[in-house]
Write a protein that holds these residues in place. Structure first.
Motif, PDB file in Angstrom:
ATOM      1  N   GLY A   1      15.800 -44.331   2.096  1.00 45.97           N
ATOM      2  CA  GLY A   1      14.887 -43.919   2.910  1.00 45.97           C
ATOM      3  C   GLY A   1      14.176 -43.075   1.565  1.00 45.97           C
ATOM      4  N   ARG A   2      12.469 -42.744   0.868  1.00 42.71           N
ATOM      5  CA  ARG A   2      11.923 -42.486  -0.371  1.00 42.71           C
ATOM      6  C   ARG A   2      12.440 -40.940  -0.696  1.00 42.71           C
ATOM      7  N   ILE A   3      12.271 -40.790  -1.268  1.00 37.07           N
ATOM      8  CA  ILE A   3      11.381 -38.974  -1.453  1.00 37.07           C
ATOM      9  C   ILE A   3      10.839 -38.680  -2.973  1.00 37.07           C
ATOM     10  N   LYS A   4      10.005 -38.564  -2.698  1.00 43.77           N
ATOM     11  CA  LYS A   4       8.831 -37.926  -4.083  1.00 43.77           C
ATOM     12  C   LYS A   4       9.739 -36.503  -4.458  1.00 43.77           C
ATOM     13  N   ILE A   5       9.858 -36.153  -5.861  1.00 45.47           N
ATOM     14  CA  ILE A   5      10.734 -35.007  -6.333  1.00 45.47           C
ATOM     15  C   ILE A   5      10.125 -34.651  -6.983  1.00 45.47           C
ATOM     16  N   VAL A   6       9.416 -35.083  -8.009  1.00 44.74           N
ATOM     17  CA  VAL A   6       8.373 -34.827  -9.049  1.00 44.74           C
ATOM     18  C   VAL A   6       6.426 -35.422  -8.433  1.00 44.74           C
ATOM     19  N   GLU A   7       6.072 -33.880  -8.777  1.00 46.03           N
ATOM     20  CA  GLU A   7       4.479 -34.002  -9.030  1.00 46.03           C
ATOM     21  C   GLU A   7       3.753 -33.756 -10.013  1.00 46.03           C
ATOM     22  N   ASN A   8       3.248 -34.342 -10.963  1.00 47.72           N
ATOM     23  CA  ASN A   8       2.424 -33.957 -11.990  1.00 47.72           C
ATOM     24  C   ASN A   8       3.677 -33.273 -13.069  1.00 47.72           C
ATOM     25  N   GLY A   9       4.694 -33.955 -13.424  1.00 49.31           N
ATOM     26  CA  GLY A   9       5.153 -32.660 -14.140  1.00 49.31           C
ATOM     27  C   GLY A   9       6.402 -32.247 -13.562  1.00 49.31           C
ATOM     28  N   THR A  10       6.051 -31.783 -12.297  1.00 46.97           N
ATOM     29  CA  THR A  10       7.012 -30.227 -11.801  1.00 46.97           C
ATOM     30  C   THR A  10       7.728 -30.852 -10.693  1.00 46.97           C
ATOM     31  N   ALA A  11       9.069 -30.255 -10.321  1.00 42.28           N
ATOM     32  CA  ALA A  11       9.305 -30.937  -9.227  1.00 42.28           C
ATOM     33  C   ALA A  11       8.875 -30.125  -7.668  1.00 42.28           C
TER      34      ALA A  11
ATOM     35  N   SER B   1      14.219 -32.233  -0.311  1.00 43.87           N
ATOM     36  CA  SER B   1      15.232 -31.428   0.120  1.00 43.87           C
ATOM     37  C   SER B   1      16.602 -31.728  -1.163  1.00 43.87           C
ATOM     38  N   GLU B   2      17.662 -31.501  -1.365  1.00 51.43           N
ATOM     39  CA  GLU B   2      18.532 -31.412  -1.469  1.00 51.43           C
ATOM     40  C   GLU B   2      19.674 -33.131  -0.751  1.00 51.43           C
ATOM     41  N   ASP B   3      19.669 -32.274  -0.175  1.00 54.13           N
ATOM     42  CA  ASP B   3      20.286 -33.256   1.316  1.00 54.13           C
ATOM     43  C   ASP B   3      19.848 -34.450   1.730  1.00 54.13           C
ATOM     44  N   GLU B   4      18.524 -34.505   1.640  1.00 55.26           N
ATOM     45  CA  GLU B   4      17.730 -35.387   1.768  1.00 55.26           C
ATOM     46  C   GLU B   4      18.555 -36.327   0.284  1.00 55.26           C
ATOM     47  N   ALA B   5      17.837 -35.977  -0.579  1.00 56.13           N
ATOM     48  CA  ALA B   5      18.288 -36.678  -1.963  1.00 56.13           C
ATOM     49  C   ALA B   5      19.086 -37.272  -1.927  1.00 56.13           C
ATOM     50  N   THR B   6      20.505 -36.387  -2.425  1.00 50.28           N
ATOM     51  CA  THR B   6      21.837 -36.892  -2.043  1.00 50.28           C
ATOM     52  C   THR B   6      22.625 -37.843  -1.121  1.00 50.28           C
TER      53      THR B   6
END
Length: 408
Positions: free
Chosen positions: A348-358, A362-367
């Motif tokens: 999948g795909r996950i957006k973890i930063v927007e405009n320089g901030t988190a 979901s940490e579980d999804e990112a992992t």
């Protein structure tokens, strides 16, 4: 363009093989030969390291000064680097022996070596190896695989790619093989690469295309930040497909040729990055919406070479601060408060930063996403329309072990 199985024997008129001659003192194959039945237009690119090996000096002379090339002799186990006049004389002797065996001029024989720096080549067994190689040359795909295996050092897999494409109604084939796993860094990342094609093309056009493509492929990979003494990429084109000769960028079929060469170089580059020493994951970095191509390249290279980011990829840790930090020390000008960062993989795909901030990700999804291979990090700097991609790998415990034990 059609992707096919194969390597350096995929194109018409090319033969190859690989054997063990005893350079490595074990049963692994350590010497290869590639041969064209007819003379080849040749192009090459080489290491930018000021400490360069004897075969690099020899090949530069052949590529730049000889009318054509027709064979390549390659060994693994000994780099023939930092070997002085004796090392260059050994290249001459190998080329002379190959020329004699193949009934071609010595200055049409290219030489390539990879392995331990500072040791002289074991010429007695290598000269005998050339005779053995000549007698075993074949044009089957399996013969190309033998050559691809023989050039490996710490590589864990053979690296090959091949395609067919159309030039004004004529079918043309291109195939290649490479080796590279450690001491990999941009500006001719540590590697040997050999590409063969039955295309008919003018030498200057082939060289110009290869030089341009290297900048976006082999010069965009990194494993450990070390640039080698032996980096070499060679392209041999024998014209046996019978197409109307490509004489300029405006020739019919040039676009198809360029796309084929770009694909082969990209695939081989990615295979090197994904097989980095100790690696468990191919790490791809895309910088998008940059102000220009150079900015995108600088940023993507900085991220892919960051040891902390590479370690985070190994740990499946979405530690995005390391990515932003690597962008910040890259020397490229950008606004960190406008940057968006994504992770992407087959999960999948996950957006973890927007405009320089988190973001509230979901940490579980990112992992889960980071647990796949390959993993792609995408940095959107929102400054324009340019983009660039760099390739590397995760940094694992085994990288240190492999390189601590390399000579033992």
């Amino acid at each position: 363009m059609e992707i096919i199985n194969g390597g350096v024997t995929a194109a018409k008129g090319f033969l190859a093989t690989g054997i063990n001659v005893g350079i490595k003192n074990n049963v692994k194959k350590d010497m290869a030969m590639v041969f064209s039945r007819t003379a080849c237009v040749t192009a090459g690119t080489f290491t930018t390291n000021k400490v360069y090996a004897a075969p690099v000096k020899w090949d530069r002379s052949v590529v730049y000064n000889s009318e054509y090339a027709q064979a390549v002799v390659i060994n693994s186990g000994v780099a023939n680097a930092c070997t002085g006049e004796e090392g260059l004389n050994n290249c001459k002797a190998l080329a002379a022996k190959a020329g004699q065996e193949l009934s071609i001029p010595a200055d049409s024989v290219l030489i390539a070596s990879t392995g331990v720096i500072g040791k002289q080549l074991p010429m007695d067994i290598m000269l005998g190896g050339i005779s053995r190689l000549k007698g075993l040359l074949g044009e089957e795909l399996t013969d190309g695989e033998l050559a691809a295996e023989a050039i490996m050092t710490t590589d864990t897999v053979k690296k090959q790619a091949a395609v067919t494409f159309d030039v004004a109604g004529t079918k043309v084939t291109m195939g290649g093989m490479c080796k590279g796993s450690g001491m990999i860094h941009p500006n001719m990342a540590t590697m040997l690469g050999f590409i063969t094609t039955d295309l008919k093309i003018e030498k200057s056009v082939l060289q110009k295309a290869l030089s341009a493509i290297i900048a976006d492929t082999f010069n965009m990979i990194s494993v450990d930040g070390d640039t080698s003494t032996n980096d070499t990429v060679l392209v041999l084109a024998n014209g046996e497909a019978g197409n109307a000769e490509i004489t300029s960028e405006n020739s019919e079929g040039y676009k198809e040729f360029y796309e084929a060469l770009l694909y082969i170089c990209t695939e081989l580059a990615k295979k090197i990055a994904g097989d980095g020493e100790g690696a468990t994951c191919l790490f791809e970095v895309k910088v998008i919406n940059a102000s220009d191509k150079e900015q995108a390249k600088i940023l993507s290279k900085s991220i892919v070479t960051s040891s902390l980011t590479k370690a985070a990829i190994f740990g499946h840790d979405a530690n995005w601060g390391r990515i932003l930090c690597a962008m910040g020390y890259s020397s490229a000008d950008f606004d960190p408060e406008k940057v968006d960062i994504y992770f992407e993989s087959s999960a999948g795909r996950i957006k973890i930063v927007e405009n320089g901030t988190a973001t509230d990700y979901s940490e579980d999804e990112a992992t889960k996403i980071l647990s796949q291979s390959p993993v792609t990090a995408i940095a959107d700097v929102k400054m324009g329309n340019a983009a660039a991609t760099a390739w590397g790998c995760d940094l694992t415990f085994d990288y240190v072990k492999i390189n601590a034990d390399y000579r033992s």
